[in-house]
Design a protein around this motif. Structure first.
Motif, mmCIF file in Angstrom:
data_model
loop_
_atom_site.group_PDB
_atom_site.id
_atom_site.type_symbol
_atom_site.label_atom_id
_atom_site.label_comp_id
_atom_site.label_asym_id
_atom_site.label_seq_id
_atom_site.Cartn_x
_atom_site.Cartn_y
_atom_site.Cartn_z
ATOM 1 N N GLN A 1 7.995 1.887 -29.452
ATOM 2 C CA GLN A 1 7.707 1.022 -28.661
ATOM 3 C C GLN A 1 8.615 0.533 -27.419
ATOM 4 O O GLN A 1 8.390 0.475 -26.181
ATOM 5 C CB GLN A 1 7.091 -0.361 -29.236
ATOM 6 N N LEU B 1 8.761 -9.096 -26.803
ATOM 7 C CA LEU B 1 8.069 -8.095 -26.130
ATOM 8 C C LEU B 1 6.737 -8.824 -25.637
ATOM 9 O O LEU B 1 6.215 -8.492 -24.749
ATOM 10 C CB LEU B 1 7.617 -6.855 -27.165
ATOM 11 N N ASP B 2 6.243 -9.697 -26.440
ATOM 12 C CA ASP B 2 4.891 -10.407 -26.023
ATOM 13 C C ASP B 2 5.492 -11.419 -24.810
ATOM 14 O O ASP B 2 4.339 -11.586 -24.033
ATOM 15 C CB ASP B 2 4.267 -11.344 -27.052
ATOM 16 N N GLU B 3 6.531 -11.791 -24.874
ATOM 17 C CA GLU B 3 6.813 -12.572 -23.596
ATOM 18 C C GLU B 3 7.155 -11.909 -22.482
ATOM 19 O O GLU B 3 7.869 -12.498 -21.381
ATOM 20 C CB GLU B 3 7.808 -13.613 -23.993
ATOM 21 N N HIS B 4 7.274 -10.714 -22.516
ATOM 22 C CA HIS B 4 7.731 -9.674 -21.540
ATOM 23 C C HIS B 4 9.336 -9.952 -21.219
ATOM 24 O O HIS B 4 9.664 -9.529 -20.223
ATOM 25 C CB HIS B 4 7.144 -9.836 -20.238
ATOM 26 N N GLU B 5 10.231 -10.219 -22.283
ATOM 27 C CA GLU B 5 11.467 -10.268 -22.208
ATOM 28 C C GLU B 5 12.038 -8.781 -22.748
ATOM 29 O O GLU B 5 12.834 -8.757 -23.848
ATOM 30 C CB GLU B 5 12.077 -11.312 -22.827
ATOM 31 N N HIS B 6 11.759 -7.961 -21.962
ATOM 32 C CA HIS B 6 12.013 -6.402 -22.479
ATOM 33 C C HIS B 6 13.538 -6.250 -22.402
ATOM 34 O O HIS B 6 14.129 -5.570 -23.471
ATOM 35 C CB HIS B 6 11.464 -5.566 -21.463
ATOM 36 N N LEU C 1 9.372 1.668 -23.278
ATOM 37 C CA LEU C 1 9.498 0.566 -22.002
ATOM 38 C C LEU C 1 10.768 0.771 -21.500
ATOM 39 O O LEU C 1 10.815 0.618 -20.289
ATOM 40 C CB LEU C 1 9.501 -0.903 -22.525
#
Length: 371
Positions: free
Chosen positions: A288, A262-267, A292
């Motif tokens: 969370q 999630l922090d790396e935006h690999e949703h 998204l």
């Protein structure tokens, strides 16, 4: 603060009285929110500032500060550096005399050492003396925690004695201690390595620690250091794979991987991982992920919402479980509607009512969802 501006000489006595009254009040009340404690801390700051502008009798001030620290209930806390100007050399000497008198008769703590209150005043007196070597010797009298090493390292670093600071940090990291404190000490050690150009050593340390225990905090620490050394583009994929391998070996690492993804935006990958390990993903993490996912893929979140609702209703220890389940039901309704399946929500709601038909308070709340 207004009185401090117009009549500063009156403030030391008034703020001292206020501190004493609030301190006493706190012994008879529940301050679990911390609000009164925060107010007391602010009062101490006002008192310290007032004493600097209009210094009271230095011996009396020293005796009062000693009483707070040595005989009080544990609050208010204060930093002696805030009172250094008001105490002056005579006040600091008086406080030091009081501390040593008490130390001579004090019983050792459970670890066989001088009681914490005396040790902290000794350290703070050494700090305001301005003599770094003396401060280091006082702090080094008790090296049971990484926090003590960190005090020494920071003092030496601030004095531009980086080589000695690095040596103390390395020594501290060779001890066992509180993980959070050890991480802080390690962060400073890595900074010292980077400052002297030992980039490979700093990066190797971060990689070793992450490989031993692949968790979010160590991933982020590795990333910070690798970004400083311009090595992150080549290490990112390897670090992520290390986390995936950890999850494959033990599902306990799922939350760690999800936090990093999630922090790396690999949703998208985070969603896939959660679906594959839905039984070990926490409610807060699911929420969370759902927030998204729902805007673009509403049909995907229907089943996760249902699981969360059922889990919440089963939590009999939570007196607010119905209210929280209703909030999730409304979001589930939105997901059904956005996916073009209003009938599906009505069928689920009817089934829910049937299965919980004896819970009248829940049924009343379900009526509000249907309106």
């Amino acid at each position: 603060m207004q009185l401090l501006a117009v009549e500063p000489t009156a403030v030391p006595a008034l703020s001292r009285r206020a501190v004493e009254r609030v301190t006493t009040a706190l012994t008879h009340m529940d301050d679990s929110s911390g609000g009164v404690g925060a107010d007391l801390h602010a009062l101490m700051e006002v008192h310290a500032q007032a004493c600097s502008l209009a210094p009271p009798d230095t011996k009396r001030l020293a005796a009062w500060l000693a009483k707070i620290r040595l005989d009080g209930p544990g609050w208010p806390d204060f930093e002696l550096r805030d009172y250094a100007t008001a105490l002056g050399e005579n006040g600091r000497a008086e406080l030091g005399h009081i501390v040593e008198e008490r130390a001579a008769t004090a019983e050792a703590d459970v670890f066989g050492s001088t009681p914490f209150e005396i040790r902290i005043l000794r350290e703070q007196l050494a700090e305001v003396s301005g003599d770094v070597d003396y401060y280091v010797s006082v702090v080094a009298a008790d090296l049971r925690t990484a926090r003590q090493f960190l005090k020494i390292v920071n003092a030496l670093r601030d004095a531009d004695r980086a080589c000695e600071a690095e040596q103390w940090a390395c020594r501290g990291l060779g001890q066992l201690g509180n993980p959070i404190e050890m991480d802080r000490l390690r962060d400073v050690y890595v900074e010292l390595l980077l400052d002297r150009g030992a980039e490979a050593e700093a990066l190797a340390l971060r990689q070793q620690l992450f490989d031993e225990h692949p968790v979010q905090s160590r991933y982020f620490a590795l990333r910070r250091t690798a970004e400083r050394t311009d090595d992150w583009p080549g290490l990112r994929a390897e670090a992520l794979q290390r986390l995936r391998d950890a999850v494959a070996a033990r599902s306990a690492f799922v939350e760690e991987l999800l936090g990093v993804l999630l922090d790396e935006h690999e949703h998208a990958e985070a969603w896939q991982v959660a679906v594959a390990h839905d039984d070990v993903v926490s409610e807060s993490r699911w929420k969370q992920l759902i927030e998204l996912r729902q805007p673009m893929h509403p049909a995907d979140v229907i089943e996760p919402w249902k699981r969360l609702i059922e889990q919440r209703l089963a939590m009999t220890s939570d007196k607010y479980r119905y209210r929280r389940a209703i909030t999730m039901l409304r979001r589930l309704s939105e997901a059904y509607r956005a996916s073009g399946n209003d009938t599906g929500f009505q069928l689920y709601l009817a089934d829910l009512r049937h299965r919980h038909k004896r819970k009248t308070s829940l049924l009343a709340k379900l009526d509000n969802v249907e309106r």
